[in-house]
Design a protein around this motif. Structure first.
Motif, PDB file in Angstrom:
ATOM      1  N   VAL A  27     -30.723  -0.865 -35.730  1.00  0.00           N
ATOM      2  CA  VAL A  27     -31.379  -1.513 -34.610  1.00  0.00           C
ATOM      3  C   VAL A  27     -32.789  -2.208 -34.991  1.00  0.00           C
ATOM      4  O   VAL A  27     -33.580  -1.572 -35.366  1.00  0.00           O
ATOM      5  CB  VAL A  27     -31.552  -1.017 -33.238  1.00  0.00           C
ATOM      6  N   THR A  28     -32.643  -3.524 -34.862  1.00  0.00           N
ATOM      7  CA  THR A  28     -34.131  -4.097 -35.173  1.00  0.00           C
ATOM      8  C   THR A  28     -34.479  -5.039 -33.898  1.00  0.00           C
ATOM      9  O   THR A  28     -33.761  -5.695 -33.579  1.00  0.00           O
ATOM     10  CB  THR A  28     -33.955  -5.223 -36.458  1.00  0.00           C
ATOM     11  N   GLY A  29     -35.501  -4.693 -33.378  1.00  0.00           N
ATOM     12  CA  GLY A  29     -36.255  -5.546 -32.117  1.00  0.00           C
ATOM     13  C   GLY A  29     -37.354  -6.359 -32.648  1.00  0.00           C
ATOM     14  O   GLY A  29     -38.089  -6.051 -33.742  1.00  0.00           O
ATOM     15  N   VAL A  30     -37.526  -7.452 -32.176  1.00  0.00           N
ATOM     16  CA  VAL A  30     -38.308  -8.740 -32.352  1.00  0.00           C
ATOM     17  C   VAL A  30     -38.812  -8.935 -31.109  1.00  0.00           C
ATOM     18  O   VAL A  30     -38.166  -9.726 -30.343  1.00  0.00           O
ATOM     19  CB  VAL A  30     -37.827  -9.857 -33.303  1.00  0.00           C
ATOM     20  N   ILE A  31     -40.325  -8.693 -30.954  1.00  0.00           N
ATOM     21  CA  ILE A  31     -40.918  -9.055 -29.804  1.00  0.00           C
ATOM     22  C   ILE A  31     -42.463  -9.893 -29.910  1.00  0.00           C
ATOM     23  O   ILE A  31     -42.952  -9.298 -30.987  1.00  0.00           O
ATOM     24  CB  ILE A  31     -40.805  -7.933 -28.751  1.00  0.00           C
ATOM     25  N   PRO A  32     -42.612 -10.640 -29.172  1.00  0.00           N
ATOM     26  CA  PRO A  32     -44.014 -11.130 -29.217  1.00  0.00           C
ATOM     27  C   PRO A  32     -44.952 -10.169 -28.721  1.00  0.00           C
ATOM     28  O   PRO A  32     -44.832  -9.385 -27.673  1.00  0.00           O
ATOM     29  CB  PRO A  32     -43.868 -12.421 -28.426  1.00  0.00           C
ATOM     30  N   LYS A  73     -37.873 -16.174 -32.239  1.00  0.00           N
ATOM     31  CA  LYS A  73     -36.503 -16.751 -32.490  1.00  0.00           C
ATOM     32  C   LYS A  73     -36.236 -16.828 -33.923  1.00  0.00           C
ATOM     33  O   LYS A  73     -35.323 -16.972 -34.412  1.00  0.00           O
ATOM     34  CB  LYS A  73     -36.360 -17.953 -31.716  1.00  0.00           C
ATOM     35  N   ALA A  74     -37.134 -17.416 -34.747  1.00  0.00           N
ATOM     36  CA  ALA A  74     -36.866 -17.855 -36.091  1.00  0.00           C
ATOM     37  C   ALA A  74     -36.765 -16.763 -37.049  1.00  0.00           C
ATOM     38  O   ALA A  74     -35.936 -16.494 -37.735  1.00  0.00           O
ATOM     39  CB  ALA A  74     -38.235 -18.405 -36.790  1.00  0.00           C
TER      40      ALA A  74
END
Length: 193
Positions: A60-65, A91-92
């Motif tokens: 699992v990879t999370g991407v968050i600002p 998003k990118a």
């Protein structure tokens, strides 16, 4: 297929079935050896799909600002949490890391995310399948509206078909796994009306 990006609500929604399906999808991704890429939050359907994938031993990879980390919604139990500067960067990076995209029920952010990557598919920027998990008919009216858009000659039928849909998580993963994105120009000519 190495990784699938799942877009979903930061809310759990009104119906318990939404969470059940998100959990099932996370579990299935792990069982099939497909990594999950998602928005990095611990809340709502986002948290449910991530928790299920982790519990089943998945990647699992999370991407968050950073702004959302500051609001304490980041999932602190993720093995791979990437903090970025903006929603655009989020998003990118999610799109770059993923081989396909699924939208669970959600709000306008979820719609915007799936529509953006679907548009990129339509324009030929990538050839990654895009899909919606239509839990309890959540996407019925949207899918009907997209058919109307085709009828009104603003969208080609072939491009409408690029947005896959199923009510069953396992069936949707099967569809994505066997789908070949058609390569046809976006532009609609006057003779196609």
């Amino acid at each position: 297929m190495k990784r699938i990006c799942v877009f979903s609500g930061s809310s759990a929604g009104r119906l318990g079935q939404y969470r059940v399906a998100a959990t099932r999808l996370g579990t299935l991704l792990a069982e099939r050896g497909i990594g999950l890429v998602y928005g990095g939050a611990a809340v709502g359907l986002m948290g449910a799909v991530a928790d299920a994938a982790i519990a089943a031993g998945g990647s699992v990879t999370g991407v968050i600002p950073q702004a959302l980390v500051d609001r304490e919604v980041a999932h602190t139990g993720l093995p791979d949490l990437r903090v970025v500067g903006s929603m655009h960067e989020r998003k990118a990076l999610m799109a770059e890391m993923s081989d396909a995209f699924i939208a669970l029920p959600g709000g306008i952010g979820t719609f915007e995310e799936i529509f953006e990557v679907w548009t990129w598919t339509q324009l030929g920027s990538h050839a990654k399948p895009c899909a919606v998990l239509n839990i309890e008919g959540f996407y019925d009216k949207l899918l009907g509206f997209l058919d109307h858009v085709v009828d009104e000659a603003f969208l080609k039928l072939v491009h409408r078909g690029m947005l896959l849909a199923s009510t069953d998580p396992a069936a949707l993963l099967d569809m994505i796994g066997s789908y070949q994105v058609p390569s046809e120009t976006k532009w609609i000519s006057s003779d196609e009306r």
